[in-house]
Write an enzyme that holds these catalytic residues in place. Structure first.
Site, PDB file in Angstrom:
ATOM      1  CG  HIS A  72      -0.151  -0.021   2.514  1.00  0.00           C
ATOM      2  ND1 HIS A  72       0.392  -1.178   3.030  1.00  0.00           N
ATOM      3  CD2 HIS A  72       0.194   0.961   3.365  1.00  0.00           C
ATOM      4  CE1 HIS A  72       1.026  -0.900   4.154  1.00  0.00           C
ATOM      5  NE2 HIS A  72       0.930   0.397   4.379  1.00  0.00           N
ATOM      6  N   GLY A  73       0.235   2.340  -0.272  1.00  0.00           N
ATOM      7  CA  GLY A  73       0.850   3.653  -0.155  1.00  0.00           C
ATOM      8  C   GLY A  73      -0.012   4.469   0.791  1.00  0.00           C
TER       9      GLY A  73
END
Length: 150
Positions: A72-73
């Site tokens: 994820h970011g």
């Protein structure tokens, strides 16, 4: 399995699951999850780059359990809608996390803010704590097999 996971079912859009993929390395595995988030209308390609940047900046912290990476970011404008992508790998890939390598299950997460994904994450954690569920994911031969779990 009698328990249902409505937030997970909603988290996976059409086109967000890939079974038996071959990843060249950890970056390629992350790119595959990102491509599914894009294909399912949840993010833009920029978000995939943000996930890769998180790996460079923070290392392989995203390998959350033996064989499982949650890539994820940060919430950003590159996220169109909170959602998930799932990639099972035909061959495990080393992410660089000594405690939990190698990885065969890559879950991509995108969230457009800091709170919209809480229910989703709670259900995902509950789902993944059951070894039988993880084995069903890893042994699935078709995306439909996984879609039916939620």
């Amino acid at each position: 399995m009698t328990q249902r996971f409505p937030a997970l079912a909603a988290g996976f859009a059409e086109g967000s699951i890939r079974v038996g993929a071959i990843a060249l390395d950890r970056e390629n595995a992350i790119e595959m999850a990102g491509e599914l988030l894009v294909a399912s209308g949840r993010s833009t390609p920029e978000y995939t780059q943000q996930m890769l940047a998180a790996l460079v900046e923070h290392g392989p912290y995203m390998v959350i359990a033996p064989g499982i990476a949650l890539v994820h970011g940060r919430p950003s404008e590159a996220v169109l809608e909170t959602g998930l992508a799932l990639v099972t790998l035909a061959e495990a890939v080393v992410f660089g996390n000594q405690a939990n390598d190698p990885v065969r299950l890559v879950i991509g997460l995108c969230a457009f803010d800091h709170s919209s994904h809480i229910d989703l994450m709670q259900e995902l954690a509950l789902f993944l704590t059951d070894d039988a569920n993880v084995n069903l994911l890893l042994n699935a031969r078709y995306t439909e097999d996984i879609e039916g779990l939620f």
